[in-house]
Design a protein around this motif. Structure first.
Motif, PDB file in Angstrom:
ATOM      1  N   THR A 110      -6.442   1.504   9.016  1.00 42.02           N
ATOM      2  CA  THR A 110      -6.333   2.922   8.701  1.00 42.02           C
ATOM      3  C   THR A 110      -7.687   3.605   8.849  1.00 42.02           C
ATOM      4  O   THR A 110      -8.746   2.972   8.796  1.00 42.02           O
ATOM      5  CB  THR A 110      -5.824   3.115   7.264  1.00 42.02           C
ATOM      6  N   GLU A 111      -7.638   4.916   9.061  1.00 38.92           N
ATOM      7  CA  GLU A 111      -8.838   5.756   9.110  1.00 38.92           C
ATOM      8  C   GLU A 111      -9.838   5.304  10.166  1.00 38.92           C
ATOM      9  O   GLU A 111     -11.054   5.351   9.950  1.00 38.92           O
ATOM     10  CB  GLU A 111      -9.521   5.784   7.726  1.00 38.92           C
ATOM     11  N   GLN A 126       5.422   9.250   9.396  1.00 42.06           N
ATOM     12  CA  GLN A 126       4.293   9.928   8.769  1.00 42.06           C
ATOM     13  C   GLN A 126       4.333   9.639   7.273  1.00 42.06           C
ATOM     14  O   GLN A 126       5.331   9.933   6.608  1.00 42.06           O
ATOM     15  CB  GLN A 126       4.382  11.436   9.013  1.00 42.06           C
ATOM     16  N   THR A 127       3.281   9.062   6.748  1.00 36.98           N
ATOM     17  CA  THR A 127       3.236   8.767   5.318  1.00 36.98           C
ATOM     18  C   THR A 127       2.120   9.546   4.644  1.00 36.98           C
ATOM     19  O   THR A 127       1.167   9.985   5.278  1.00 36.98           O
ATOM     20  CB  THR A 127       3.029   7.258   5.064  1.00 36.98           C
ATOM     21  N   GLY A 128       2.263   9.710   3.343  1.00 36.67           N
ATOM     22  CA  GLY A 128       1.219  10.351   2.560  1.00 36.67           C
ATOM     23  C   GLY A 128       1.135  11.848   2.722  1.00 36.67           C
ATOM     24  O   GLY A 128       0.126  12.459   2.366  1.00 36.67           O
ATOM     25  N   VAL A 129       2.189  12.466   3.219  1.00 37.20           N
ATOM     26  CA  VAL A 129       2.200  13.913   3.432  1.00 37.20           C
ATOM     27  C   VAL A 129       3.508  14.467   2.896  1.00 37.20           C
ATOM     28  O   VAL A 129       4.589  13.968   3.229  1.00 37.20           O
ATOM     29  CB  VAL A 129       2.056  14.270   4.931  1.00 37.20           C
ATOM     30  N   ASP A 153       4.549   9.028  -0.125  1.00 43.91           N
ATOM     31  CA  ASP A 153       3.507   8.129  -0.621  1.00 43.91           C
ATOM     32  C   ASP A 153       2.617   7.626   0.515  1.00 43.91           C
ATOM     33  O   ASP A 153       3.110   7.277   1.594  1.00 43.91           O
ATOM     34  CB  ASP A 153       4.124   6.918  -1.319  1.00 43.91           C
ATOM     35  N   PRO A 154       1.297   7.549   0.289  1.00 46.69           N
ATOM     36  CA  PRO A 154       0.361   7.058   1.315  1.00 46.69           C
ATOM     37  C   PRO A 154       0.364   5.538   1.380  1.00 46.69           C
ATOM     38  O   PRO A 154      -0.610   4.867   1.004  1.00 46.69           O
ATOM     39  CB  PRO A 154      -0.983   7.613   0.848  1.00 46.69           C
ATOM     40  N   ALA A 181       6.811   2.880   1.687  1.00 46.77           N
ATOM     41  CA  ALA A 181       6.962   4.298   1.352  1.00 46.77           C
ATOM     42  C   ALA A 181       8.417   4.732   1.431  1.00 46.77           C
ATOM     43  O   ALA A 181       8.901   5.494   0.583  1.00 46.77           O
ATOM     44  CB  ALA A 181       6.102   5.141   2.287  1.00 46.77           C
TER      45      ALA A 181
END
Length: 240
Positions: free
Chosen positions: A11-12, A40-43, A72-73, A79
């Motif tokens: 990630t990142e 898409q997670t965390g959004v 949830d991220p 998620a």
């Protein structure tokens, strides 16, 4: 290469910015582009996700498709389970990508996290979608210490599944690279068994979109539609 899968070593690491650069370079060459985000997670609902960021940077001409969104991220499988929502199946990813490829010159499929992050309860991953598509996989990696092992593991996972590695892109090249980062420019292709095909500057996403689009091709090798010749910028180079 009508479909290209974009994964990261974790990630990142700069997958979304790399995807935006690929899209911008293709649009500059008058190619039509679609970006597919399977999960898409965390959004939260209504908030801009990765495909919106790609369109912001590369241009509104990009067709953006998101198959599932989880608040949830976390890994998509986790998620989805926590949210009580359907999982994303690799068959749906492949079918959507094929449909988009009928109407676009380039389809970019951006994964979530690394290559083997679980999408569903069967343990399916982005690699399974790439296998169904017969598509090459571009690996976005970090610049510094620890990236060689993560890159080697990702490349080994690709080879064991009979998938083609389209190369490695460094997702965020620091303004003042340390010894490890400088050495990694030589060592990353060895770890991956594939060429280094891009070097994106740290902070590229903070550029004005017009500047991002103008410079995107200079960060990518010709095989990815750019002009980057493989030379590392000097520390403190002006990117725009």
């Amino acid at each position: 290469m009508s479909v290209l899968v974009v994964t990261g070593t974790g990630t990142e690491v700069g997958k979304t910015v790399a995807t935006a650069a690929l899209a911008a370079a293709a649009l500059a060459a008058d190619r039509s582009v679609a970006v597919l985000k399977p999960a898409q997670t965390g959004v939260a609902e209504g908030e801009p996700g990765d495909v919106a960021e790609v369109r912001r940077l590369a241009g509104a001409d990009v067709t953006a498709v998101e198959l599932a969104r989880y608040p949830d991220p976390l890994a998509p499988e986790t998620a989805a389970r926590r949210a009580g929502l359907p999982w994303v199946r690799p068959e749906a990813v492949a079918e959507t990508a094929r449909t988009l490829a009928k109407e676009h010159d380039l389809v970019l499929v951006e994964g979530a996290g690394g290559l083997l992050v679980r999408f569903d309860d069967r343990g399916a991953t982005l690699a399974d979608a790439a296998r169904l598509l017969g598509a090459p996989v571009l690996v976005v990696a970090a610049a510094g210490l620890g990236t060689l092992n993560a890159t080697a593991l990702t490349a080994e996972a690709l080879r064991s599944r009979g998938l083609e590695c389209a190369g490695v892109v460094v997702g965020s090249w620091p303004e003042e690279p340390d010894l490890a980062a400088r050495c990694n420019l030589t060592d990353l292709p060895v770890a991956a068994g594939a060429p280094l095909v891009g070097l994106l500057p740290q902070g590229a996403a903070a550029l004005a979109p017009a500047d991002f689009r103008k410079l995107a091709g200079t960060w990518l090798a010709p095989d990815l539609g750019g002009t980057w010749a493989g030379a590392a910028p000097s520390a403190g180079a002006d990117w725009g």
